[in-house]
Design an enzyme around this catalytic site. Structure first.
Site, PDB file in Angstrom:
ATOM      1  N   HIS A   1       0.838  -1.205   0.000  1.00  0.00           N
ATOM      2  CA  HIS A   1       0.000   0.000   0.000  1.00  0.00           C
ATOM      3  C   HIS A   1       0.869   1.250   0.000  1.00  0.00           C
ATOM      4  O   HIS A   1       2.051   1.208   0.370  1.00  0.00           O
ATOM      5  CB  HIS A   1      -0.865   0.048   1.264  1.00  0.00           C
ATOM      6  CG  HIS A   1      -1.617  -1.202   1.576  1.00  0.00           C
ATOM      7  ND1 HIS A   1      -2.741  -1.598   0.883  1.00  0.00           N
ATOM      8  CD2 HIS A   1      -1.410  -2.160   2.525  1.00  0.00           C
ATOM      9  CE1 HIS A   1      -3.199  -2.731   1.403  1.00  0.00           C
ATOM     10  NE2 HIS A   1      -2.403  -3.102   2.388  1.00  0.00           N
TER      11      HIS A   1
ATOM     12  N   ASP B   1       2.718  -6.777   2.118  1.00  0.00           N
ATOM     13  CA  ASP B   1       1.701  -6.070   2.908  1.00  0.00           C
ATOM     14  C   ASP B   1       2.264  -4.803   3.559  1.00  0.00           C
ATOM     15  O   ASP B   1       1.654  -4.238   4.468  1.00  0.00           O
ATOM     16  CB  ASP B   1       1.059  -6.971   3.968  1.00  0.00           C
ATOM     17  CG  ASP B   1      -0.214  -6.372   4.541  1.00  0.00           C
ATOM     18  OD1 ASP B   1      -0.882  -5.591   3.835  1.00  0.00           O
ATOM     19  OD2 ASP B   1      -0.530  -6.651   5.714  1.00  0.00           O
TER      20      ASP B   1
END
Ligand code: 0GY
Length: 303
Positions: free
Chosen positions: A36, A253
């Site tokens: 992200h 992640d």
């Protein structure tokens, strides 16, 4: 923007400032297929409806991590703290020299022009997030409409849910008209047996529906024993990799939103890979061939 908007959620653990160099060397062209970007908040404010406020995690910091870990490409997934405002994601894609593709969040009122602009920036999927601590309940009808519209762009759908919610969503998931990528193996409870009924339902989903893919990511979130090898997650991820070698993806992640136990060392997360993909062929499929097929198919078609 007020100071309060940029304040991190209580107990928020920042991402690791100095991750180790992994022992495992990824194959050339490896893709980190789940990561992200957050903000920076003064440039890309977080969404008013968000359930948490993260620390900043910029595109340049993500690209530096990619290089440090020995990866070549990123798939950047829209996180709920940015809602359906994909500007930070698009900015990262536009500054990636073609080394990043994206998964966006859109609402039913998204226009065709907006979808086309996302596609031009490198978006190839939308994410439907069902994790209750992250989002309000999502009615299915708007999702169905979005699914049909993105199917015509050749995009896929990424779904995020927790294992105990799979029975409730099973029929909806299997009705989706695209490839479907499950985040983090559907978040199994790893204190249960990988041979038990809960994980069995997830394996059945993968087995009976060849349009389903799984990310074998996130041991830092799933493990009950902590960061020393994440051994309790290994049997789950290894089963998925070996049962569905052509439909698995892996990602760091980073920057690890909502971790409450430790700041994961991304180098150690990379060292999880050879425990779950134990041959070089499985590693190449997991890290290169599969994500390239889903996100950069035109490069595979090139002579
Ligand atoms: C993840 C993790 C989480 C958050 C989000 O969209 C999000 O906000 O994905 C989480 O808290 O589990 O998988 O990257």
């Amino acid at each position: 923007m007020s100071m309060a908007l940029a304040d991190k959620s209580p107990g928020w653990i920042d991402w690791h400032p100095n991750p180790s160099k992994p022992t495992f060397v990824p194959p050339p062209g490896a893709v980190d297929a789940h990561c992200h970007v957050f903000g920076p908040a003064d440039q890309f404010p977080f969404a008013p409806e968000r359930k948490y406020t993260p620390c900043d995690a910029s595109r340049d910091q993500l690209f530096a991590l990619r290089d440090h870990l020995g990866f070549t490409r990123n798939v950047i997934v829209q996180a709920t703290c940015h809602g359906a405002d994909n500007r930070a994601l698009v900015d990262a894609l536009n500054h990636s020299d073609g080394h990043a593709r994206g998964v966006a969040t859109v609402k039913r009122d998204v226009t065709d022009d907006e979808l086309r602009a996302l596609h031009s920036a490198g978006v190839r999927g939308v994410r439907f997030n069902f994790v209750k601590r992250l989002v309000d309940n999502l009615p299915k009808q708007p999702l169905q409409e979005i699914a049909e519209r993105v199917a015509s762009l050749g995009w896929h759908i990424v779904i995020y849910f927790e294992a105990h919610e799979l029975p409730e969503h099973y029929d909806f998931f299997t009705s989706l008209p695209t490839d479907v990528v499950v985040d983090h193996m559907g978040r199994p409870d790893v204190t249960r047996s990988p041979d038990g009924p809960e994980f069995g339902l997830f394996l059945q989903l993968m087995e009976q529906h060849p349009n389903f893919w799984s990310k074998v990511s996130c041991p830092e979130r799933l493990s009950e024993i902590g960061p020393h090898g994440y051994g309790d997650v290994v049997p789950f991820a290894r089963t998925v990799v070996e049962s569905f070698p052509d439909r698995v993806l892996w990602g760091t992640d980073w920057p690890h939103p909502n971790m409450t136990t430790h700041a994961p060392d991304d180098g150690k997360l990379v060292d999880f890979i050879p425990k779950v993909a134990v041959t070089s062929e499985l590693q190449r499929k997991l890290l290169v061939e599969n994500p390239m097929r889903l996100y950069w198919p035109e490069q595979l078609a090139a002579p």
